[in-house]
Scaffold this motif. Structure first.
Motif, short mmCIF file in Angstrom:
data_model
loop_
_atom_site.label_atom_id
_atom_site.label_comp_id
_atom_site.label_asym_id
_atom_site.label_seq_id
_atom_site.Cartn_x
_atom_site.Cartn_y
_atom_site.Cartn_z
N MET A 9 0.84 -1.20 0.00
CA MET A 9 0.00 0.00 0.00
C MET A 9 0.87 1.25 0.00
O MET A 9 0.53 2.25 -0.65
CB MET A 9 -0.94 -0.01 1.21
CG MET A 9 -2.06 1.03 1.11
SD MET A 9 -3.18 0.71 -0.25
CE MET A 9 -3.12 2.27 -1.13
N ASN A 46 -8.56 7.39 3.70
CA ASN A 46 -8.18 6.07 4.22
C ASN A 46 -9.34 5.54 5.05
O ASN A 46 -9.63 6.05 6.12
CB ASN A 46 -6.91 6.22 5.07
CG ASN A 46 -6.43 4.90 5.64
OD1 ASN A 46 -6.99 3.85 5.37
ND2 ASN A 46 -5.38 4.96 6.45
N TYR A 99 -8.75 4.39 -0.30
CA TYR A 99 -8.28 3.01 -0.14
C TYR A 99 -8.70 2.44 1.21
O TYR A 99 -8.96 3.16 2.18
CB TYR A 99 -6.76 2.92 -0.30
CG TYR A 99 -5.93 3.49 0.84
CD1 TYR A 99 -5.45 2.65 1.86
CD2 TYR A 99 -5.59 4.84 0.88
CE1 TYR A 99 -4.67 3.17 2.89
CE2 TYR A 99 -4.81 5.36 1.91
CZ TYR A 99 -4.36 4.51 2.90
OH TYR A 99 -3.58 5.02 3.92
N ILE A 125 -8.98 1.73 -4.10
CA ILE A 125 -8.17 0.52 -3.92
C ILE A 125 -8.72 -0.29 -2.73
O ILE A 125 -8.86 0.24 -1.63
CB ILE A 125 -6.69 0.85 -3.67
CG1 ILE A 125 -6.14 1.66 -4.85
CG2 ILE A 125 -5.87 -0.42 -3.46
CD1 ILE A 125 -4.71 2.14 -4.64
N PHE A 140 -4.90 -6.65 -4.50
CA PHE A 140 -5.39 -5.27 -4.46
C PHE A 140 -6.21 -5.04 -5.72
O PHE A 140 -5.70 -5.13 -6.84
CB PHE A 140 -4.22 -4.29 -4.43
CG PHE A 140 -3.44 -4.31 -3.14
CD1 PHE A 140 -3.58 -3.31 -2.21
CD2 PHE A 140 -2.56 -5.34 -2.87
CE1 PHE A 140 -2.87 -3.31 -1.02
CE2 PHE A 140 -1.84 -5.37 -1.69
CZ PHE A 140 -1.99 -4.37 -0.76
N ILE A 164 -7.84 -2.44 -7.95
CA ILE A 164 -7.65 -1.02 -8.19
C ILE A 164 -8.64 -0.55 -9.25
O ILE A 164 -8.54 -0.89 -10.42
CB ILE A 164 -6.21 -0.73 -8.66
CG1 ILE A 164 -5.20 -1.34 -7.64
CG2 ILE A 164 -5.99 0.76 -8.83
CD1 ILE A 164 -3.77 -1.30 -8.11
#
Length: 480
Positions: free
Chosen positions: A292, A312, A386, A417, A473, A475
């Motif tokens: 990350m 976040n 994310y 993400i 991940f 994306i």
């Protein structure tokens, strides 16, 4: 295991010569304590270590549990309380301080009393648990309700506990003795513990495939942890993972421990710490944090925007941001908004971001991810959103709603993400069996389908992995 002591034993059970057990019932908390019948000479002393004269009246132990001992006399005895109790168990002399909880003359003419142990030390606790938890009678009582209508399946459940779990406990006891005696190297102890831990959870997994009953499996795992906990949860890390003191799995405190990758326990707990920290999942979690960091840095370097907003979700300790800060040398204004419902996690992170560069702003928002919509005006216009430790725990229905809303917060060309464990690459048996730590089982295709079914449109999807390929991940890039 919680032990309770009854004020008065059921006389019909104590007087039955064919009955080897006594069940003690406590009205306050409705819990039971199982006792094993034993018959051993015993010495009672006052607190001043003077022997009680009544010992000539043939005192004998009648039953034993983790919490106390039952004693019989040929005649009524005036016992002080507290008192000291001396007897042998497994050829080991023991001395306990005890408190008399009940006494009575029964129909056989003998005088019985129950004594509750006070302040057992570690050696006494070890010997008691070794005697009880490797005793077939004790084990069978513990699992007596873990049955199905299929006798063959019930037999396999019993065999798992009587053979596999018992073997596992005996091996843990042997290893603990080697640790105390320093008769094995640390490397050999760790290697042996890793082997027996892996073996028992694989045995448990094989049993789960046979039982195919989620409620029953949950109870089987609960009793398994009850039996092995005295040794396994000497690991403060594994105990923390099981107890979930913050009310949810994978809290910021536990993740910080995983990131630090240092043992924090003593004796056999050290080796269970290392077993946990070296588990493929813990390794993947450390890799996930590092990956990350790389994704954040790449995005910040590649974008031409003079100002970048980053959200976040379920930020926890914000470890990836803290580690990233020394490497950020961009002539851009950065604004992180870190969201978490856990106030302790928010406060922990705030303390570590007291001093920041002029071009960096970090704001914290205490809120549940399920209530983000009421903060839409504050959270709008994000360039990157994310979440690396949340989606694994959310059912499909909830995750779809969150994806739909979060996607609406992105600028065109913004990225969303999501990190997720791949069920095809790793089956988390040790976290599950030892720590009651489970995840929503998804792979890449399942999560991609979920995203496509969430109601969002005009996006592209790329997939990346951390180094061990256990966590991927997803994306998503919002098209203009």
């Amino acid at each position: 295991m919680e032990i309770t002591v009854q004020t008065e034993p059921p006389s019909e059970i104590l007087q039955d010569e064919n009955c080897k057990t006594v069940m003690n019932y406590n009205q306050d908390n409705k819990r039971f304590s199982y006792r094993i019948k034993i018959n051993s000479p015993i010495t009672l002393k006052t607190k001043s270590f003077a022997e009680i004269p009544s010992q000539s009246q043939n005192a004998q132990t009648i039953n034993l549990s983790e919490g106390g001992i039952g004693i019989s006399f040929d005649a009524e005895v005036k016992l002080p309380s507290p008192l000291l109790i001396e007897f042998s168990l497994m050829n080991t002399p023991l001395q306990f301080q005890g408190e008399v909880r009940w006494n009575k003359i029964f129909d056989d003419g003998k005088y019985y009393c129950g004594v509750h142990f006070l302040d057992k030390d570690e050696q006494q606790e070890d010997i008691l648990k070794r005697f009880l938890f490797t005793n077939n009678e004790y084990i069978l009582n513990l699992i007596k309700d873990l049955k199905t209508e299929d006798r063959d399946v019930s037999g396999k459940i019993e065999s798992f506990f009587r053979k596999d779990v018992k073997w596992f406990i005996e091996d843990l006891i042997d290893l603990e003795q080697h640790i105390k005696n320093k008769s094995m190297s640390e490397e050999s102890i760790q290697e042996r513990l890793n082997i027996i831990n892996d073996k028992i959870v694989k045995k448990g997994d094989a049993l789960e495939e046979i039982v195919k009953n989620n409620l029953l499996i949950k109870e089987i795992k609960k009793e398994f942890r009850s039996l092995v906990g005295h040794w396994v949860y000497k690991s403060k890390i594994m105990e923390r993972a099981l107890k979930k003191s913050y009310g949810y799995p994978g809290d910021y405190n536990l993740l910080e421990t995983i990131y630090n990758n240092q043992t924090i326990s003593e004796s056999i707990g050290i080796y269970h710490d290392r077993y946990f920290l070296d588990n493929p999942y813990a390794i993947a979690v450390r890799n996930r944090k590092n990956k990350m960091k790389n994704l954040l840095m790449t995005f910040m370097e590649e974008t031409a925007l003079p100002s970048i907003n980053i959200l976040n979700i379920a930020c926890g300790s914000c470890r990836e941001i803290r580690e990233l800060l020394p490497d950020i040398h961009l002539k851009k204004k950065l604004k992180f908004t870190c969201l978490d419902f856990d106030e302790k996690a928010i406060n922990y992170s705030k303390e570590r971001f007291k001093t920041l560069p002029e071009d960096l702003e970090i704001k914290f928002l205490k809120e549940s991810v399920l209530k983000l919509s009421k903060h839409q005006e504050v959270l709008n216009e994000q360039n990157l959103i994310y979440s690396i430790g949340l989606a694994d725990y959310l059912p499909d229905r909830v995750l779809k709603k969150i994806i739909f809303f979060i996607y609406s917060l992105l600028y065109p060309s913004g990225r969303f993400i999501i990190a997720h464990k791949d069920k095809d690459k790793y089956k988390p048996l040790p976290p599950d069996w030892f720590c009651d730590w489970t995840f929503e089982p998804r792979n890449v295709n399942a999560l991609v389908k979920l995203v496509k079914d969430s109601g969002i449109a005009n996006f592209t999807i790329n997939v990346d992995w951390e180094n061990s390929n256990k966590i991927f991940f997803l994306i998503m890039t919002k098209m203009s």
